[in-house]
Design a protein around this motif. Structure first.
Motif, PDB file in Angstrom:
ATOM      1  N   ASP A  97      14.595  11.963  -2.226  1.00  0.00           N
ATOM      2  CA  ASP A  97      15.049  11.547  -0.900  1.00  0.00           C
ATOM      3  C   ASP A  97      14.290  10.266  -0.534  1.00  0.00           C
ATOM      4  O   ASP A  97      13.084  10.292  -0.325  1.00  0.00           O
ATOM      5  N   VAL A  98      15.022   9.151  -0.473  1.00  0.00           N
ATOM      6  CA  VAL A  98      14.374   7.856  -0.243  1.00  0.00           C
ATOM      7  C   VAL A  98      13.780   7.731   1.164  1.00  0.00           C
ATOM      8  O   VAL A  98      12.854   6.963   1.375  1.00  0.00           O
ATOM      9  N   GLU A  99      14.310   8.486   2.113  1.00  0.00           N
ATOM     10  CA  GLU A  99      13.769   8.458   3.479  1.00  0.00           C
ATOM     11  C   GLU A  99      12.355   9.029   3.514  1.00  0.00           C
ATOM     12  O   GLU A  99      11.484   8.501   4.185  1.00  0.00           O
ATOM     13  N   ASN A 100      12.165  10.130   2.809  1.00  0.00           N
ATOM     14  CA  ASN A 100      10.877  10.829   2.825  1.00  0.00           C
ATOM     15  C   ASN A 100       9.909  10.336   1.754  1.00  0.00           C
ATOM     16  O   ASN A 100       8.741  10.724   1.753  1.00  0.00           O
ATOM     17  N   ASN A 101      10.398   9.525   0.828  1.00  0.00           N
ATOM     18  CA  ASN A 101       9.575   9.058  -0.297  1.00  0.00           C
ATOM     19  C   ASN A 101       9.769   7.560  -0.503  1.00  0.00           C
ATOM     20  O   ASN A 101      10.223   7.119  -1.563  1.00  0.00           O
ATOM     21  N   PRO A 102       9.406   6.751   0.503  1.00  0.00           N
ATOM     22  CA  PRO A 102       9.688   5.313   0.425  1.00  0.00           C
ATOM     23  C   PRO A 102       8.897   4.570  -0.647  1.00  0.00           C
ATOM     24  O   PRO A 102       9.364   3.549  -1.155  1.00  0.00           O
ATOM     25  N   ALA A 103       7.732   5.061  -1.030  1.00  0.00           N
ATOM     26  CA  ALA A 103       6.922   4.338  -2.021  1.00  0.00           C
ATOM     27  C   ALA A 103       7.630   4.262  -3.369  1.00  0.00           C
ATOM     28  O   ALA A 103       7.697   3.201  -3.988  1.00  0.00           O
ATOM     29  N   THR A 104       8.176   5.385  -3.826  1.00  0.00           N
ATOM     30  CA  THR A 104       8.877   5.396  -5.119  1.00  0.00           C
ATOM     31  C   THR A 104      10.150   4.566  -5.033  1.00  0.00           C
ATOM     32  O   THR A 104      10.458   3.792  -5.949  1.00  0.00           O
ATOM     33  N   ALA A 105      10.888   4.705  -3.940  1.00  0.00           N
ATOM     34  CA  ALA A 105      12.117   3.923  -3.774  1.00  0.00           C
ATOM     35  C   ALA A 105      11.805   2.427  -3.793  1.00  0.00           C
ATOM     36  O   ALA A 105      12.509   1.639  -4.428  1.00  0.00           O
ATOM     37  N   MET A 106      10.728   2.027  -3.129  1.00  0.00           N
ATOM     38  CA  MET A 106      10.340   0.616  -3.094  1.00  0.00           C
ATOM     39  C   MET A 106       9.905   0.141  -4.481  1.00  0.00           C
ATOM     40  O   MET A 106      10.261  -0.950  -4.921  1.00  0.00           O
TER      41      MET A 106
END
Length: 107
Positions: free
Chosen positions: A57-66
């Motif tokens: 979930d990119v909302e809750n895990n922004p570091a990996t998404a970034m």
């Protein structure tokens, strides 16, 4: 239902996996993500011997998404040996995804 991963366990669950990992980068508010989610689950069940399937979930895990430059979702990445091996963006039918990721789904 596919296994959920987070910023905290992404390295262990995905990068250290001994088999290819399909990662579905998604968000609750994303309509196309909700459409492709069950398709990703089916692929995970059908090809469990060949690949591991997880969702982030990119909302809750922004570091990996970034870190992986996720700007459009759903983004579906295949990781092999800790590296991005293939990627696709957008909701696609199951047949298209299976064809696209065929080399990772073969026994």
């Amino acid at each position: 239902m596919s296994h959920q991963v987070t910023d905290a366990n992404f390295s262990e669950e995905v990068l250290s996996s001994d088999k290819p990992v399909i990662v579905d980068f998604w968000a609750e508010w994303c309509g196309p993500c909700r459409m492709v989610g069950p398709v990703i689950d089916e692929i995970g069940e059908e090809y469990a011997e060949q690949v591991k399937v997880v969702k982030l979930d990119v909302e809750n895990n922004p570091a990996t998404a970034m870190k992986y430059g996720i700007t459009s979702i759903p983004a579906i990445y295949v990781f092999k040996d800790g590296e991005v091996a293939q990627q696709t963006v957008g909701a696609k039918p199951k047949a298209a995804l299976v064809k696209e990721f065929a080399e990772y789904l073969q026994a």
